[in-house]
Design a protein around this motif. Structure first.
Motif, mmCIF file in Angstrom:
data_model
loop_
_atom_site.group_PDB
_atom_site.id
_atom_site.type_symbol
_atom_site.label_atom_id
_atom_site.label_comp_id
_atom_site.label_asym_id
_atom_site.label_seq_id
_atom_site.Cartn_x
_atom_site.Cartn_y
_atom_site.Cartn_z
ATOM 1 N N ASN A 1 4.098 -13.289 12.980
ATOM 2 C CA ASN A 1 2.899 -13.574 12.205
ATOM 3 C C ASN A 1 1.808 -12.533 12.464
ATOM 4 O O ASN A 1 1.148 -12.084 11.532
ATOM 5 C CB ASN A 1 2.370 -14.970 12.520
ATOM 6 N N ILE A 2 1.620 -12.170 13.707
ATOM 7 C CA ILE A 2 0.616 -11.164 14.048
ATOM 8 C C ILE A 2 1.014 -9.812 13.464
ATOM 9 O O ILE A 2 0.160 -9.058 13.003
ATOM 10 C CB ILE A 2 0.415 -11.088 15.578
ATOM 11 N N ASP A 3 2.301 -9.511 13.465
ATOM 12 C CA ASP A 3 2.766 -8.253 12.868
ATOM 13 C C ASP A 3 2.375 -8.169 11.402
ATOM 14 O O ASP A 3 1.979 -7.115 10.912
ATOM 15 C CB ASP A 3 4.285 -8.099 13.014
ATOM 16 N N LYS A 4 2.457 -9.285 10.688
ATOM 17 C CA LYS A 4 2.059 -9.305 9.275
ATOM 18 C C LYS A 4 0.553 -9.057 9.146
ATOM 19 O O LYS A 4 0.106 -8.327 8.262
ATOM 20 C CB LYS A 4 2.452 -10.643 8.634
ATOM 21 N N VAL A 5 -0.235 -9.656 10.019
ATOM 22 C CA VAL A 5 -1.681 -9.440 10.016
ATOM 23 C C VAL A 5 -1.987 -7.967 10.280
ATOM 24 O O VAL A 5 -2.796 -7.349 9.576
ATOM 25 C CB VAL A 5 -2.377 -10.345 11.059
ATOM 26 N N ILE A 6 -1.333 -7.392 11.274
ATOM 27 C CA ILE A 6 -1.532 -5.971 11.602
ATOM 28 C C ILE A 6 -1.171 -5.098 10.406
ATOM 29 O O ILE A 6 -1.907 -4.166 10.061
ATOM 30 C CB ILE A 6 -0.717 -5.587 12.854
ATOM 31 N N GLU A 7 -0.065 -5.408 9.773
ATOM 32 C CA GLU A 7 0.397 -4.643 8.609
ATOM 33 C C GLU A 7 -0.644 -4.638 7.487
ATOM 34 O O GLU A 7 -0.866 -3.622 6.842
ATOM 35 C CB GLU A 7 1.712 -5.246 8.104
ATOM 36 N N VAL A 8 -1.292 -5.760 7.278
ATOM 37 C CA VAL A 8 -2.270 -5.889 6.191
ATOM 38 C C VAL A 8 -3.618 -5.249 6.541
ATOM 39 O O VAL A 8 -4.232 -4.595 5.704
ATOM 40 C CB VAL A 8 -2.450 -7.377 5.810
ATOM 41 N N ILE A 9 -4.078 -5.416 7.782
ATOM 42 C CA ILE A 9 -5.430 -4.945 8.094
ATOM 43 C C ILE A 9 -5.501 -3.494 8.563
ATOM 44 O O ILE A 9 -6.546 -2.866 8.439
ATOM 45 C CB ILE A 9 -6.143 -5.865 9.111
ATOM 46 N N THR A 10 -4.397 -2.956 9.085
ATOM 47 C CA THR A 10 -4.431 -1.579 9.592
ATOM 48 C C THR A 10 -4.884 -0.572 8.536
ATOM 49 O O THR A 10 -5.768 0.246 8.824
ATOM 50 C CB THR A 10 -3.077 -1.188 10.211
ATOM 51 N N PRO A 11 -4.326 -0.579 7.314
ATOM 52 C CA PRO A 11 -4.808 0.387 6.321
ATOM 53 C C PRO A 11 -6.299 0.212 6.005
ATOM 54 O O PRO A 11 -7.008 1.197 5.792
ATOM 55 C CB PRO A 11 -3.962 0.082 5.078
ATOM 56 N N VAL B 1 -11.849 -7.767 6.173
ATOM 57 C CA VAL B 1 -10.637 -8.265 6.835
ATOM 58 C C VAL B 1 -10.404 -9.724 6.448
ATOM 59 O O VAL B 1 -9.278 -10.115 6.124
ATOM 60 C CB VAL B 1 -10.735 -8.101 8.371
ATOM 61 N N SER B 2 -11.450 -10.522 6.456
ATOM 62 C CA SER B 2 -11.328 -11.936 6.099
ATOM 63 C C SER B 2 -10.785 -12.090 4.679
ATOM 64 O O SER B 2 -9.883 -12.907 4.432
ATOM 65 C CB SER B 2 -12.685 -12.624 6.222
ATOM 66 N N GLU B 3 -11.313 -11.289 3.748
ATOM 67 C CA GLU B 3 -10.833 -11.347 2.365
ATOM 68 C C GLU B 3 -9.359 -10.983 2.274
ATOM 69 O O GLU B 3 -8.587 -11.635 1.566
ATOM 70 C CB GLU B 3 -11.657 -10.405 1.486
ATOM 71 N N GLN B 4 -8.938 -9.936 3.001
ATOM 72 C CA GLN B 4 -7.538 -9.516 2.970
ATOM 73 C C GLN B 4 -6.618 -10.560 3.589
ATOM 74 O O GLN B 4 -5.529 -10.807 3.079
ATOM 75 C CB GLN B 4 -7.359 -8.173 3.696
ATOM 76 N N LEU B 5 -7.065 -11.180 4.680
ATOM 77 C CA LEU B 5 -6.248 -12.210 5.326
ATOM 78 C C LEU B 5 -6.057 -13.406 4.404
ATOM 79 O O LEU B 5 -4.990 -14.023 4.387
ATOM 80 C CB LEU B 5 -6.882 -12.654 6.644
ATOM 81 N N ASP B 6 -7.080 -13.723 3.616
ATOM 82 C CA ASP B 6 -6.977 -14.862 2.676
ATOM 83 C C ASP B 6 -5.970 -14.600 1.562
ATOM 84 O O ASP B 6 -5.478 -15.546 0.943
ATOM 85 C CB ASP B 6 -8.345 -15.176 2.063
ATOM 86 N N LEU B 7 -5.660 -13.323 1.302
ATOM 87 C CA LEU B 7 -4.742 -12.974 0.218
ATOM 88 C C LEU B 7 -3.270 -12.971 0.633
ATOM 89 O O LEU B 7 -2.391 -12.918 -0.223
ATOM 90 C CB LEU B 7 -5.100 -11.586 -0.348
ATOM 91 N N ILE B 8 -3.003 -13.019 1.931
ATOM 92 C CA ILE B 8 -1.621 -12.971 2.402
ATOM 93 C C ILE B 8 -0.913 -14.279 2.029
ATOM 94 O O ILE B 8 -1.393 -15.363 2.338
ATOM 95 C CB ILE B 8 -1.527 -12.752 3.929
ATOM 96 N N ASN B 9 0.243 -14.124 1.383
ATOM 97 C CA ASN B 9 1.012 -15.292 0.973
ATOM 98 C C ASN B 9 2.484 -15.055 1.295
ATOM 99 O O ASN B 9 3.041 -14.061 0.830
ATOM 100 C CB ASN B 9 0.823 -15.544 -0.523
#
Length: 158
Positions: A4-14, A60-68
């Motif tokens: 799960n954290i890997d997915k978060v890292i993948e989304v927020i790193t860029p 970051v908060s906006e991007q995390l809310d978009l992960i599905n």
């Protein structure tokens, strides 16, 4: 949980890198029955200020809310901050920056009667670090096996 954290890292790193910032660390912990997602960011050469962190936190908060599907389905508090001057040394980039810098090393077991050392990181490899420490008025080099290191961070020399 690492997946799960890997997915978060993948989304927020860029997102973090696009601003010229560095993702230093990320942790997902439970404290007092509350989950926290802590993201530590920094910017070279002078660090990141509170306004920049606030702006990044919103993005970051906006991007995390978009992960599905949601990698963190339980409620959590998002915290973004700078790791500070005494930041932990974790990545290869951190190790490169730490070379010839003053560091604090915490150990799992005592070496020469001590469980922690502070000194200048002279060198390191996969097996050990070489630390120059001060004993009274003399400088001494000590080799510390990497598998004995519980934590290592930048330190302020007094």
């Amino acid at each position: 949980m690492f997946k799960n954290i890997d997915k978060v890292i993948e989304v927020i790193t860029p997102l973090v890198h696009a601003r010229g910032d560095e993702l230093v660390d990320i942790e997902y912990v439970k404290e007092n029955n509350q989950n926290y997602l802590r993201i530590y960011v920094d910017r070279e050469p002078n660090g990141i200020d509170i306004d920049e962190i606030a702006t990044l936190s919103e993005s970051v908060s906006e991007q995390l809310d978009l992960i599905n599907p949601d990698p963190l389905p339980d409620p959590y508090i998002l915290e973004l901050s700078s790791p500070g001057v005494e930041r932990p040394i974790k990545t290869e980039a951190d190790w490169c920056k730490a070379k010839n810098d003053y560091v604090h090393v915490g150990l799992y077991k005592k070496i020469n009667g001590q469980k922690s050392y502070e000194g200048t990181l002279l060198d390191y490899d996969m097996d050990k670090i070489i630390l120059e420490i001060k004993i009274k008025t003399q400088q001494k080099k000590i080799a510390i096996p990497r598998n004995m290191i519980a934590n290592i961070r930048f330190a302020i020399k007094f």
